[in-house]
Enzyme design. Structure first.
Site, PDB file in Angstrom:
ATOM      1  CB  THR A   1       3.414   3.166  -4.430  1.00 30.39           C
ATOM      2  OG1 THR A   1       3.980   2.451  -5.525  1.00 30.39           O
ATOM      3  CG2 THR A   1       2.747   2.176  -3.508  1.00 30.39           C
TER       4      THR A   1
ATOM      5  CE  LYS B   1       6.260  -0.266  -4.844  1.00 26.82           C
ATOM      6  NZ  LYS B   1       4.841  -0.533  -5.150  1.00 26.82           N
TER       7      LYS B   1
END
Length: 346
Positions: free
Chosen positions: A256, A199
């Site tokens: 994120t 991620k």
């Protein structure tokens, strides 16, 4: 009795290796719920400053360290007799830290990786590195959508504790959770670790898109196709597809890629605006894990026979000087294909 302790039986001490933002936030959380914490800092000067000010002014300024948190630069003092050890240092420092700490870790200690990245030299997952360097000990992984400052502030969050041993995962769930930090267990250590590492690369890619001002449609498309790449590699490696729909997959990816506190997203955005990688990294003591993760991810993808075009373009921008607009054009020029691709499982 430590501040934040509601009374009752004495809690077993926990060691946290790493006094950066995440290690400090975890120490604050644990101290708040009455767990005696030994927070180890690699830098003796940082440890001295934290003891004197009762805060980590370098990484989490303004957040007070509870009385239950002891700060030390002595690995023996941090680890002696401790049954649970949280490793919360950047991935490229883990091996060095283990070299300094290995002789002090109790033979039956439970090791918990709170590092979201891959060991850069060999591309190892951190759980495998821990098992290799500290054999015979149970290894677990803590991951999920979590900005350090919000956890340190006691704001609500939900994370995953992954361990092949369900009993160990259950013990960690009971001992590390608190009123504001909910923990779920998962047996898919591989999937949880890959979700947490990949991620960061996708957050850099999203930052590149946002830095060009391409809009929210483009951002949503990038996140979605980024998730497809994560699932493709993860399932080829043997992870469970459902893991990537959970906290350590989709949850952490969305946070994120869109959160205002994301270091990886901020790095991508600044590079898209024309700033060199070295200058962007030098501007902050925080580490953007995606920079070091992308090369390991691509190596893993090549070995698995999996295509990861977004990761390839991120690497080209970061390390080959490819203009961001050209990287985007390369992605848009790819041959049309079905949304769902079948991949072989390990």
């Amino acid at each position: 009795m430590s501040r934040g302790d509601g009374g009752g039986a004495a809690r077993a001490p926990v060691a946290v290796l790493g006094a950066g933002s995440w290690g400090t936030a975890l120490a604050i959380h644990l101290g708040r719920i009455g767990v005696p914490v030994r927070l180890w800092a690699r830098d003796p000067a940082l440890a001295d400053a934290m003891r004197a000010a009762r805060e980590n002014a370098r990484y989490l300024p303004g957040l007070v360290l509870p009385d239950a948190v002891t700060i030390t630069a002595d690995a023996g003092a941090a680890l002696g007799g401790v049954g649970t050890v949280l490793i919360a240092v950047p991935s490229h420092f883990v091996e060095v830290v283990l070299t300094r700490a290995a002789d002090h870790v109790a033979p039956r200690a439970v090791l918990v990786s709170a590092t979201k990245g891959l060991e850069p030299r060999r591309g190892l997952r951190i759980s495998l590195l821990l098992a290799d360097r500290l054999p015979g000990r149970a290894v677990a992984v803590l991951s999920g959508p979590s900005f350090a400052r919000e956890v340190g502030q006691g704001r609500p969050a939900a994370l995953v504790v992954a361990c092949a041993d369900e009993a160990v995962a259950g013990d960690l769930q009971r001992n590390l959770a608190g009123p504001a930090l909910r923990l779920y267990t998962n047996r898919d250590v591989l999937g949880v670790e890959l979700g947490g590492a990949l991620k960061n690369v996708m957050a850099i890619a999203t930052g590149l898109v946002d830095g060009l001002g391409l809009g929210e449609n483009a951002r949503a498309a990038l996140i979605t196709r980024g998730l497809a790449e994560i699932v493709r590699l993860g399932t080829a490696a043997g992870a469970q597809p459902t893991t990537f729909a959970g906290l350590a997959g989709l949850g952490d990816l969305v946070l994120t890629c869109t959160g205002t506190q994301s270091r990886n997203h901020a790095l991508g955005r600044e590079i898209a605006r024309g700033r060199p990688l070295g200058l962007v990294e030098a501007d902050t003591p925080m580490v953007a894990e995606g920079v070091r993760t992308v090369a390991s991810v691509l190596r893993m993808a090549r070995e698995a026979g999996v295509t990861m075009p977004i990761c390839e373009e991120v690497a080209a921008v970061l390390f080959e000087g490819k203009p961001v607009a050209d990287a985007l054009a390369s992605l848009l020029a790819r041959e049309p294909r079905p949304e769902e691709e079948r991949v072989p499982r390990a």
